[in-house]
Design a protein around this motif. Structure first.
Motif, short mmCIF file in Angstrom:
data_model
loop_
_atom_site.label_atom_id
_atom_site.label_comp_id
_atom_site.label_asym_id
_atom_site.label_seq_id
_atom_site.Cartn_x
_atom_site.Cartn_y
_atom_site.Cartn_z
N LYS A 1 30.11 -5.01 39.36
CA LYS A 1 30.58 -6.36 39.69
C LYS A 1 31.02 -6.49 41.15
CE LYS A 1 31.99 -6.77 34.95
NZ LYS A 1 33.02 -6.43 34.01
N ASP A 2 30.67 -5.50 41.95
CA ASP A 2 31.07 -5.49 43.37
C ASP A 2 30.51 -6.71 44.09
OD1 ASP A 2 32.20 -3.21 45.37
OD2 ASP A 2 30.73 -4.47 46.39
N ASN A 3 31.19 -7.14 45.14
CA ASN A 3 30.75 -8.29 45.94
C ASN A 3 29.54 -7.97 46.80
OD1 ASN A 3 32.73 -10.00 44.98
ND2 ASN A 3 34.20 -9.36 46.56
N ASP A 4 29.31 -6.70 47.09
CA ASP A 4 28.21 -6.33 47.98
C ASP A 4 26.96 -6.00 47.17
OD1 ASP A 4 27.62 -5.46 50.95
OD2 ASP A 4 26.63 -4.05 49.58
N SER A 5 25.83 -6.56 47.57
CA SER A 5 24.58 -6.36 46.85
C SER A 5 24.10 -4.91 46.87
CB SER A 5 23.49 -7.28 47.40
OG SER A 5 23.33 -7.09 48.78
N TRP A 6 24.34 -4.19 47.97
CA TRP A 6 23.91 -2.79 48.04
C TRP A 6 24.69 -1.92 47.06
CZ3 TRP A 6 19.45 -2.41 50.28
CH2 TRP A 6 19.11 -3.28 51.28
N VAL A 7 25.93 -2.26 46.84
CA VAL A 7 26.75 -1.53 45.89
C VAL A 7 26.29 -1.83 44.46
CG1 VAL A 7 29.12 -1.20 45.02
CG2 VAL A 7 28.70 -1.47 47.49
N ARG A 8 25.99 -3.10 44.19
CA ARG A 8 25.48 -3.47 42.85
C ARG A 8 24.16 -2.76 42.56
NH1 ARG A 8 26.92 -8.47 44.80
NH2 ARG A 8 24.76 -9.20 44.89
N GLU A 9 23.30 -2.69 43.57
CA GLU A 9 22.02 -2.00 43.37
C GLU A 9 22.24 -0.51 43.05
OE1 GLU A 9 17.82 -1.17 45.69
OE2 GLU A 9 19.71 -1.01 46.80
N ALA A 10 23.12 0.13 43.80
CA ALA A 10 23.41 1.55 43.55
C ALA A 10 23.97 1.75 42.14
CB ALA A 10 24.39 2.08 44.59
N ALA A 11 24.83 0.83 41.71
CA ALA A 11 25.45 0.95 40.39
C ALA A 11 24.42 0.79 39.27
CB ALA A 11 26.57 -0.08 40.23
N ILE A 12 23.51 -0.18 39.39
CA ILE A 12 22.53 -0.37 38.32
C ILE A 12 21.53 0.77 38.30
CG2 ILE A 12 20.88 -1.86 39.55
CD1 ILE A 12 22.07 -2.25 35.92
N LYS A 13 21.19 1.32 39.45
CA LYS A 13 20.31 2.49 39.48
C LYS A 13 20.99 3.70 38.84
CE LYS A 13 17.34 1.42 43.41
NZ LYS A 13 16.95 1.84 44.78
N ALA A 14 22.28 3.85 39.08
CA ALA A 14 23.02 4.96 38.48
C ALA A 14 23.14 4.78 36.96
CB ALA A 14 24.40 5.07 39.13
N ILE A 15 23.29 3.55 36.52
CA ILE A 15 23.35 3.29 35.08
C ILE A 15 22.04 3.71 34.41
CG2 ILE A 15 23.29 1.40 33.37
CD1 ILE A 15 25.60 0.12 34.89
N GLU A 16 20.93 3.45 35.07
CA GLU A 16 19.63 3.86 34.50
C GLU A 16 19.61 5.36 34.21
OE1 GLU A 16 15.08 4.55 35.94
OE2 GLU A 16 16.10 2.81 36.78
N LEU A 17 20.17 6.14 35.11
CA LEU A 17 20.15 7.59 34.94
C LEU A 17 21.23 8.11 34.00
CD1 LEU A 17 19.51 8.55 38.66
CD2 LEU A 17 17.85 8.49 36.79
N ALA A 18 22.36 7.41 33.93
CA ALA A 18 23.49 7.91 33.14
C ALA A 18 23.48 7.46 31.68
CB ALA A 18 24.80 7.48 33.80
N ALA A 19 22.98 6.27 31.42
CA ALA A 19 23.11 5.69 30.08
C ALA A 19 22.06 6.24 29.12
CB ALA A 19 22.97 4.18 30.15
#
Length: 133
Positions: free
Chosen positions: A41-59
């Motif tokens: 939910k970060d305000n920065d788009s680059w942070v949101r992209e990193a988070a969703i990519k990390a979710i793909e690998l972790a979930a």
């Protein structure tokens, strides 16, 4: 890492914290998935992209919170965040009908065209399937 990722004023540091979290987590680590659900939910788009990519690998496959996070970013203002969300949603859906239904969830016309062009590349190869990890 989660605290640092949430409270640092520099987006580069928040993104680096997510990438660090991604590196130390193991696939299926639900604590990491929960933390990334907050960081997405970060305000920065680059942070949101990193988070969703990390979710793909972790979930784990079909994880409801991870799928909800992916769906929540399908209308993100940043095209690269939307496309990372589409990829994550595709990878988290089980093989078959649920995975094919991702096409219907893609909102923006330009993303539909992009997804149609790369859909074959986003099919889960055996090496990326969550079940084999």
């Amino acid at each position: 890492l989660v605290h640092f990722g949430r409270h640092n004023s520099f987006w580069q540091c928040r993104k680096a914290a997510i990438q660090g979290l991604e590196k130390v987590s193991i696939p299926g680590d639900l604590v990491v998935v929960e933390a990334l659900g907050i960081l997405i939910k970060d305000n920065d788009s680059w942070v949101r992209e990193a988070a969703i990519k990390a979710i793909e690998l972790a979930a784990p496959e079909s994880h409801p919170q991870a799928i909800a996070c992916s769906r929540g970013l399908l209308d993100d203002p940043a095209w690269f965040v939307r496309r990372a969300a589409i990829r994550t949603l595709t990878m988290l859906q089980p093989e078959g009908d649920a995975q094919e239904s991702v096409t219907g969830e893609v909102i923006k016309v330009e993303d539909k065209r992009w997804y149609a062009g790369v859909q074959g590349y986003l099919l889960k190869p055996d090496s990326l399937r969550h079940a084999s990890r």
